[in-house]
Motif scaffolding. Sequence first.
Motif, PDB file in Angstrom:
ATOM      1  N   GLY A 198      79.325 -59.437   9.629  1.00  0.00           N
ATOM      2  CA  GLY A 198      79.827 -59.756   8.305  1.00  0.00           C
ATOM      3  C   GLY A 198      79.799 -58.550   7.382  1.00  0.00           C
ATOM      4  O   GLY A 198      80.736 -58.321   6.608  1.00  0.00           O
ATOM      5  N   ALA A 199      78.725 -57.753   7.458  1.00  0.00           N
ATOM      6  CA  ALA A 199      78.612 -56.571   6.613  1.00  0.00           C
ATOM      7  C   ALA A 199      79.651 -55.516   6.987  1.00  0.00           C
ATOM      8  O   ALA A 199      80.278 -54.898   6.114  1.00  0.00           O
ATOM      9  CB  ALA A 199      77.205 -55.988   6.728  1.00  0.00           C
ATOM     10  N   VAL A 200      79.848 -55.303   8.291  1.00  0.00           N
ATOM     11  CA  VAL A 200      80.843 -54.328   8.740  1.00  0.00           C
ATOM     12  C   VAL A 200      82.242 -54.772   8.330  1.00  0.00           C
ATOM     13  O   VAL A 200      83.055 -53.978   7.830  1.00  0.00           O
ATOM     14  CB  VAL A 200      80.751 -54.129  10.264  1.00  0.00           C
ATOM     15  CG1 VAL A 200      81.901 -53.264  10.763  1.00  0.00           C
ATOM     16  CG2 VAL A 200      79.419 -53.490  10.638  1.00  0.00           C
ATOM     17  N   ASN A 201      82.542 -56.060   8.539  1.00  0.00           N
ATOM     18  CA  ASN A 201      83.865 -56.562   8.190  1.00  0.00           C
ATOM     19  C   ASN A 201      84.111 -56.540   6.684  1.00  0.00           C
ATOM     20  O   ASN A 201      85.249 -56.423   6.232  1.00  0.00           O
ATOM     21  CB  ASN A 201      84.052 -57.979   8.729  1.00  0.00           C
ATOM     22  CG  ASN A 201      84.323 -58.000  10.222  1.00  0.00           C
ATOM     23  OD1 ASN A 201      84.682 -56.980  10.807  1.00  0.00           O
ATOM     24  ND2 ASN A 201      84.144 -59.149  10.845  1.00  0.00           N
ATOM     25  N   ALA A 202      83.034 -56.665   5.889  1.00  0.00           N
ATOM     26  CA  ALA A 202      83.187 -56.557   4.438  1.00  0.00           C
ATOM     27  C   ALA A 202      83.645 -55.151   4.057  1.00  0.00           C
ATOM     28  O   ALA A 202      84.443 -54.974   3.125  1.00  0.00           O
ATOM     29  CB  ALA A 202      81.873 -56.902   3.737  1.00  0.00           C
ATOM     30  N   GLN A 203      83.142 -54.140   4.781  1.00  0.00           N
ATOM     31  CA  GLN A 203      83.604 -52.779   4.539  1.00  0.00           C
ATOM     32  C   GLN A 203      85.071 -52.619   4.911  1.00  0.00           C
ATOM     33  O   GLN A 203      85.847 -51.971   4.195  1.00  0.00           O
ATOM     34  CB  GLN A 203      82.751 -51.792   5.348  1.00  0.00           C
ATOM     35  CG  GLN A 203      81.280 -51.760   4.970  1.00  0.00           C
ATOM     36  CD  GLN A 203      81.064 -51.380   3.528  1.00  0.00           C
ATOM     37  OE1 GLN A 203      81.600 -50.384   3.039  1.00  0.00           O
ATOM     38  NE2 GLN A 203      80.286 -52.185   2.816  1.00  0.00           N
ATOM     39  N   LEU A 204      85.465 -53.204   6.030  1.00  0.00           N
ATOM     40  CA  LEU A 204      86.863 -53.123   6.451  1.00  0.00           C
ATOM     41  C   LEU A 204      87.773 -53.837   5.462  1.00  0.00           C
ATOM     42  O   LEU A 204      88.873 -53.368   5.152  1.00  0.00           O
ATOM     43  CB  LEU A 204      87.022 -53.725   7.852  1.00  0.00           C
ATOM     44  CG  LEU A 204      88.432 -53.660   8.458  1.00  0.00           C
ATOM     45  CD1 LEU A 204      88.886 -52.217   8.604  1.00  0.00           C
ATOM     46  CD2 LEU A 204      88.474 -54.376   9.805  1.00  0.00           C
ATOM     47  N   ARG A 205      87.309 -54.963   4.967  1.00  0.00           N
ATOM     48  CA  ARG A 205      88.088 -55.689   3.966  1.00  0.00           C
ATOM     49  C   ARG A 205      88.311 -54.820   2.717  1.00  0.00           C
ATOM     50  O   ARG A 205      89.406 -54.766   2.157  1.00  0.00           O
ATOM     51  CB  ARG A 205      87.363 -56.973   3.583  1.00  0.00           C
ATOM     52  CG  ARG A 205      88.051 -57.746   2.468  1.00  0.00           C
ATOM     53  CD  ARG A 205      87.122 -57.962   1.295  1.00  0.00           C
ATOM     54  NE  ARG A 205      87.756 -58.693   0.221  1.00  0.00           N
ATOM     55  CZ  ARG A 205      87.116 -59.254  -0.775  1.00  0.00           C
ATOM     56  NH1 ARG A 205      85.795 -59.197  -0.808  1.00  0.00           N
ATOM     57  NH2 ARG A 205      87.748 -59.855  -1.744  1.00  0.00           N
ATOM     58  N   ALA A 206      87.265 -54.111   2.276  1.00  0.00           N
ATOM     59  CA  ALA A 206      87.398 -53.228   1.119  1.00  0.00           C
ATOM     60  C   ALA A 206      88.340 -52.058   1.422  1.00  0.00           C
ATOM     61  O   ALA A 206      89.132 -51.648   0.568  1.00  0.00           O
ATOM     62  CB  ALA A 206      86.026 -52.706   0.702  1.00  0.00           C
ATOM     63  N   ASP A 207      88.289 -51.541   2.652  1.00  0.00           N
ATOM     64  CA  ASP A 207      89.159 -50.429   3.039  1.00  0.00           C
ATOM     65  C   ASP A 207      90.632 -50.831   3.003  1.00  0.00           C
ATOM     66  O   ASP A 207      91.484 -50.083   2.522  1.00  0.00           O
ATOM     67  CB  ASP A 207      88.818 -49.949   4.454  1.00  0.00           C
ATOM     68  CG  ASP A 207      87.433 -49.321   4.551  1.00  0.00           C
ATOM     69  OD1 ASP A 207      86.972 -48.777   3.541  1.00  0.00           O
ATOM     70  OD2 ASP A 207      86.830 -49.394   5.633  1.00  0.00           O
TER      71      ASP A 207
END
Length: 309
Positions: free
Chosen positions: A178-187
């Motif tokens: 979830g934390a990694v995907n949150a970064q991808l979502r922001a990117d």
Amino acid sequence: MEAFAVPFLLFVGSLLALQAAANVQLSTATGSPFGASTLQCGVAAALLVTLGAVAGVLGAFGSLDDVETWHLVGGLGTSLYITSGILLFPRLGAVVTVAFWIAGQMIASLALDGFGLLGVEREAPGVGQLLGTPMVIAAAVVIVSAQAGGGALGSALRDRSGWLALAVLAGAALPLQGAVNAQLRADLDAPIAAAAFSFIVASSAMLVVLAGTIALANAAPPRVRPLAAVPWWGWLGGVCGATYVTSVFLLIPEIGTAATIALTVAGQQVASLFVDRYGLFRLPRRRLSTVRLAGVATLLAGVALIQVA
């Protein structure tokens, strides 16, 4: 946002328990847990890519070249979690599996918040979190003891140590994902595109694992013909997974990792009670003893302490 998040995340958490049980049907039909995982990840990826195409956001994939490499691998957590459910539900039962998933989720989510890992905003653990996490872990041990017959705790833990370790590891993968995907979502600034890419990674990883087991371990390839007999709900695992992944990385930045995971795991545990008690999704019925129910109540109390901290 928080008033909406509480019931929504409880619902999303319940989908995870149902997802794992439904995925067992695909594993039985194909004769391959890795084939079933590949299929369900592929269903979720296809669904999200279709939604992304309809919404016109797939152009965000053009920004992937500029994204840090570690932001791209969140889907690996999905593949581990889905495969673990297929392997563990028939062996441990829904309640025990989910209890140890929850222990892993709580430990990982508190580490993310406490140390500010993987781009999560650092937040010192409160009293509720420090009290609630040991309660969750102790409750998981009590639940295993109750299912083993009460007095055989040491033997139960030894006999199932490998499977229980897999459950903890797979549970920990969820908040990390979830934390990694949150970064991808922001990117990408495109939640659906980020979720779709995550499941593309998960599907690709499972294809590699499936091909490796066939080529290196002489495993039989997945059966295709029996899939026609899979009930309609056996195909819902991909939908449940897509809903969970998208919801979690949207809400982690809003309410924090520990609170997000605490709410989803409460939904998981309640749903798992019904799966075991009534033998839902063609799984064996398992008796819910008083000790076992007390363990579940203690686990939920620990989750509540963490959520309100």
